[in-house]
Design a protein around this motif. Structure first.
Motif, mmCIF file in Angstrom:
data_model
loop_
_atom_site.group_PDB
_atom_site.id
_atom_site.type_symbol
_atom_site.label_atom_id
_atom_site.label_comp_id
_atom_site.label_asym_id
_atom_site.label_seq_id
_atom_site.Cartn_x
_atom_site.Cartn_y
_atom_site.Cartn_z
ATOM 1 N N GLN A 53 0.843 -1.301 -0.214
ATOM 2 C CA GLN A 53 -0.120 0.119 -0.114
ATOM 3 C C GLN A 53 0.745 1.368 0.106
ATOM 4 O O GLN A 53 0.310 2.535 -0.306
ATOM 5 N N ILE A 54 2.105 1.046 0.341
ATOM 6 C CA ILE A 54 2.925 2.252 0.174
ATOM 7 C C ILE A 54 3.343 2.855 -0.824
ATOM 8 O O ILE A 54 3.699 1.896 -1.907
ATOM 9 N N GLN A 55 2.963 3.915 -1.194
ATOM 10 C CA GLN A 55 3.238 4.638 -2.602
ATOM 11 C C GLN A 55 4.587 5.320 -2.739
ATOM 12 O O GLN A 55 4.904 5.443 -3.981
ATOM 13 N N CYS A 56 5.032 5.974 -1.789
ATOM 14 C CA CYS A 56 6.375 6.425 -1.937
ATOM 15 C C CYS A 56 6.929 6.442 -0.601
ATOM 16 O O CYS A 56 6.141 6.563 0.566
ATOM 17 N N VAL A 57 8.317 6.236 -0.405
ATOM 18 C CA VAL A 57 9.038 6.167 0.629
ATOM 19 C C VAL A 57 9.905 7.433 0.779
ATOM 20 O O VAL A 57 10.765 7.630 -0.295
ATOM 21 N N LEU A 58 10.075 7.998 1.969
ATOM 22 C CA LEU A 58 10.939 9.227 2.453
ATOM 23 C C LEU A 58 12.086 8.597 3.277
ATOM 24 O O LEU A 58 11.429 8.322 4.367
ATOM 25 N N VAL A 59 13.282 8.636 2.942
ATOM 26 C CA VAL A 59 14.125 7.909 3.855
ATOM 27 C C VAL A 59 15.285 9.069 3.939
ATOM 28 O O VAL A 59 15.989 9.476 3.158
ATOM 29 N N ASP A 60 15.540 9.145 5.368
ATOM 30 C CA ASP A 60 16.896 9.618 5.908
ATOM 31 C C ASP A 60 17.927 8.704 5.681
ATOM 32 O O ASP A 60 17.799 7.541 6.138
ATOM 33 N N LEU A 61 19.149 9.254 5.346
ATOM 34 C CA LEU A 61 20.222 8.384 5.154
ATOM 35 C C LEU A 61 20.997 8.286 6.293
ATOM 36 O O LEU A 61 22.234 7.517 6.331
ATOM 37 N N SER A 62 20.800 8.973 7.631
ATOM 38 C CA SER A 62 21.429 8.954 8.764
ATOM 39 C C SER A 62 20.439 8.176 9.784
ATOM 40 O O SER A 62 19.631 8.801 10.316
ATOM 41 N N LEU A 63 20.542 6.725 9.698
ATOM 42 C CA LEU A 63 19.576 6.205 10.430
ATOM 43 C C LEU A 63 20.447 5.266 11.667
ATOM 44 O O LEU A 63 21.477 4.997 11.352
ATOM 45 N N PRO A 64 19.970 5.046 12.803
ATOM 46 C CA PRO A 64 20.748 4.423 13.876
ATOM 47 C C PRO A 64 21.139 3.059 13.434
ATOM 48 O O PRO A 64 22.292 2.446 13.904
ATOM 49 N N ASP A 65 20.572 2.437 12.665
ATOM 50 C CA ASP A 65 21.070 0.773 12.170
ATOM 51 C C ASP A 65 21.191 0.761 10.661
ATOM 52 O O ASP A 65 21.385 -0.420 10.132
ATOM 53 N N ALA A 66 21.572 1.846 9.949
ATOM 54 C CA ALA A 66 22.210 1.793 8.755
ATOM 55 C C ALA A 66 22.757 2.819 8.455
ATOM 56 O O ALA A 66 22.187 4.092 8.668
ATOM 57 N N SER A 67 23.899 2.962 7.832
ATOM 58 C CA SER A 67 24.679 4.314 7.494
ATOM 59 C C SER A 67 24.538 4.429 5.751
ATOM 60 O O SER A 67 24.756 3.806 5.085
ATOM 61 N N ARG A 68 24.454 5.897 5.755
ATOM 62 C CA ARG A 68 24.266 6.363 4.468
ATOM 63 C C ARG A 68 23.689 5.608 3.195
ATOM 64 O O ARG A 68 22.412 4.971 3.565
ATOM 65 N N LEU A 69 24.310 5.096 2.431
ATOM 66 C CA LEU A 69 23.554 4.463 1.105
ATOM 67 C C LEU A 69 22.965 2.903 1.582
ATOM 68 O O LEU A 69 22.146 2.353 0.898
ATOM 69 N N GLU A 70 23.624 2.423 2.641
ATOM 70 C CA GLU A 70 23.149 1.121 3.090
ATOM 71 C C GLU A 70 21.624 1.176 3.044
ATOM 72 O O GLU A 70 21.097 0.138 2.906
ATOM 73 N N ALA A 71 21.223 2.434 3.866
ATOM 74 C CA ALA A 71 19.834 2.313 4.102
ATOM 75 C C ALA A 71 18.935 2.377 2.785
ATOM 76 O O ALA A 71 17.918 1.693 2.759
ATOM 77 N N LEU A 72 19.398 3.191 1.993
ATOM 78 C CA LEU A 72 18.658 2.982 0.592
ATOM 79 C C LEU A 72 18.682 1.813 -0.199
ATOM 80 O O LEU A 72 17.561 1.349 -0.642
ATOM 81 N N GLU A 73 19.730 1.091 -0.043
ATOM 82 C CA GLU A 73 20.007 -0.208 -0.631
ATOM 83 C C GLU A 73 18.869 -1.185 -0.051
ATOM 84 O O GLU A 73 18.192 -2.036 -0.931
ATOM 85 N N GLU A 74 18.732 -1.296 1.122
ATOM 86 C CA GLU A 74 18.010 -2.041 1.953
ATOM 87 C C GLU A 74 16.483 -1.584 1.401
ATOM 88 O O GLU A 74 15.559 -2.596 1.057
ATOM 89 N N VAL A 75 15.907 -0.477 1.338
ATOM 90 C CA VAL A 75 14.529 -0.030 1.127
ATOM 91 C C VAL A 75 14.521 -0.106 -0.362
ATOM 92 O O VAL A 75 13.254 -0.936 -0.825
ATOM 93 N N LEU A 76 15.230 -0.090 -1.343
ATOM 94 C CA LEU A 76 15.258 -0.344 -2.741
ATOM 95 C C LEU A 76 14.939 -1.845 -2.892
ATOM 96 O O LEU A 76 14.204 -2.348 -3.693
ATOM 97 N N ALA A 77 15.852 -2.775 -2.235
ATOM 98 C CA ALA A 77 15.537 -4.254 -2.169
ATOM 99 C C ALA A 77 14.076 -4.573 -1.761
ATOM 100 O O ALA A 77 13.579 -5.529 -2.304
ATOM 101 N N LEU A 78 13.639 -4.019 -0.612
ATOM 102 C CA LEU A 78 12.492 -4.487 -0.096
ATOM 103 C C LEU A 78 11.095 -3.760 -0.922
ATOM 104 O O LEU A 78 10.086 -4.406 -0.643
ATOM 105 N N ALA A 79 11.134 -2.510 -1.694
ATOM 106 C CA ALA A 79 10.108 -2.228 -2.158
ATOM 107 C C ALA A 79 10.746 -1.883 -3.682
ATOM 108 O O ALA A 79 10.852 -0.366 -3.965
ATOM 109 N N PRO A 80 11.035 -2.623 -4.518
ATOM 110 C CA PRO A 80 11.677 -2.415 -5.796
ATOM 111 C C PRO A 80 10.447 -1.796 -6.741
ATOM 112 O O PRO A 80 11.025 -1.148 -7.465
ATOM 113 N N HIS A 81 9.304 -1.908 -6.569
ATOM 114 C CA HIS A 81 8.218 -0.900 -7.477
ATOM 115 C C HIS A 81 7.603 0.376 -6.586
ATOM 116 O O HIS A 81 6.907 0.816 -7.219
ATOM 117 N N THR A 82 8.370 0.569 -5.571
ATOM 118 C CA THR A 82 7.823 1.998 -4.947
ATOM 119 C C THR A 82 8.729 3.144 -5.245
ATOM 120 O O THR A 82 10.237 2.685 -5.188
#
Length: 377
Positions: A53-82
């Motif tokens: 149901q999520i149509q768009c993700v806004l992601v901060d690149l400074s998260l406590p459990d992911a650094s910089r592009l690692e967070a983005l890569e995880e999101v892209l892998a989990l939601a490849p069509h979003t």
């Protein structure tokens, strides 16, 4: 100024800073149609909330459990069509550019965001994602079409035929579903002047079945050119089918014919296949002594009887797959059938493949036809 989001969207905001999250939510609440916003403070929470149901993700690149592009890569892998929009700090602009290069649709610098810019960026990000997915589908369709064309070319080769005393015509039409099937045919004339024909149909549809049909056709041609007798040929094809098929229930029907060098006689093996049609001295009939035996891949100890067919001096022969006789004619529930095929040929007075196919209705399966005719010159 009112932010331009006229349709209610469902967004996921991945932001660990409460102040930044509050600012984003306040800006989005100024939209004409404020979106539904789900928030995750870290990547672990985001994984739980990333639903279709999520149509768009806004992601901060400074998260406590992911650094910089690692967070983005995880999101892209989990939601490849979003669509994914990256939030970055003023000193991280170069990281935002790298994020777009890695697959994000856009990036925003937190200190420069206002309601209008945020709404526009979300809208554009979604449109870019939609265009990217459409382009990906187009490329995949083109690759599939190219692969299908290669498979069809291998399934339907040019005949190895030297004699000018035989007219040889083939036709192939894909079924209404557009999915590639395993129909195949081939014609080879050996040095002694005999003309060998095969037409076959691997059960099922798809590239695996088509590739199996290619393998069987090439094996048949190789065995014929090597001078192998028909019994050995069929047993070898049966062994090949069992070795190459993806599932044990896959079988193959086929019909082989060997026309004598003087073109007056044929021997056939009808391996669970529709009966060949023969026009001889003006009489239209099917080869009635069928089948010779079961399809390939059913019984390990199967045997196939030889059918002797006198041809005479004036004849035409047609081998075809069941897509022809299973075509709908007239009412959708009525199939052409063997008798309907005979009636069409009798009405035409001869085997005319183009006229015959033009009278056939909707195809539920691929249609392959080989017609050979003795030319009396």
């Amino acid at each position: 100024m009112t932010a331009n989001l006229s349709k209610t969207l469902t967004l996921l905001l991945i932001e660990d800073d409460d102040g930044d999250a509050f600012l984003v939510e306040e800006l989005l609440n100024q939209a004409q149609a404020p979106p539904r916003i789900f928030r995750a403070r870290n990547l672990r929470e985001a994984k739980e909330q990333l639903t279709p149901q999520i149509q768009c993700v806004l992601v901060d690149l400074s998260l406590p459990d992911a650094s910089r592009l690692e967070a983005l890569e995880e999101v892209l892998a989990l939601a490849p069509h979003t669509a994914v929009l990256v939030l970055t700090g003023l000193r991280d602009v170069h990281v935002g550019v790298s994020a777009v290069q890695s697959g994000a649709q856009d990036y925003l610098v937190k200190g420069d965001v206002d309601a209008r810019l945020l709404a526009r960026s979300i809208r554009y990000a979604m449109e870019r994602k939609r265009a990217d997915l459409a382009q990906l589908k187009l490329v995949q369709a083109e690759l599939t079409a190219q692969e299908n064309a290669r498979l069809e070319s291998a399934l339907l080769p040019s005949p190895l035929l030297r004699s000018t005393a035989i007219e040889h015509v083939t036709r192939y039409l894909p079924g209404s579903g557009g999915t590639l099937a395993g129909d195949f045919f081939d014609t080879v004339q050996t040095p002694d002047g005999s003309v060998h024909l095969v037409i076959g149909d691997v059960c099922g549809h798809g590239p695996d079945e088509a590739a199996l049909g290619v393998a069987l056709r090439i094996a048949w041609r190789t065995l014929v050119l090597a001078g192998q007798p028909d019994d050995t040929l069929l047993r070898t094809l049966d062994t090949l089918l069992r070795a190459e098929r993806k599932a044990p229930e896959i079988f193959t029907t086929l019909c082989t014919a060997t026309i004598s060098p003087d073109l007056s006689h044929a021997t056939m093996r009808v391996v669970g296949h529709p009966p060949p049609l023969l026009v001889r001295d003006g009489e239209v009939r099917v080869v009635t002594e069928v089948p010779s035996g079961p399809p390939l891949g059913i019984f390990a100890d199967a045997e196939w009887a030889v059918i002797d067919v006198p041809l005479g001096t004036e004849w035409s022969m047609m081998l075809y797959t069941d897509g022809l006789i299973e075509a709908a004619v007239g009412e959708p529930s009525r199939l052409l059938g063997v008798e309907g095929l005979l009636d069409l040929v009798r009405a035409h007075g001869a085997i005319d493949l183009d006229r015959l196919i033009s009278h056939v209705g909707t195809l539920s399966d691929d249609l392959a036809v080989v017609m050979v005719r003795r030319c009396n010159t």
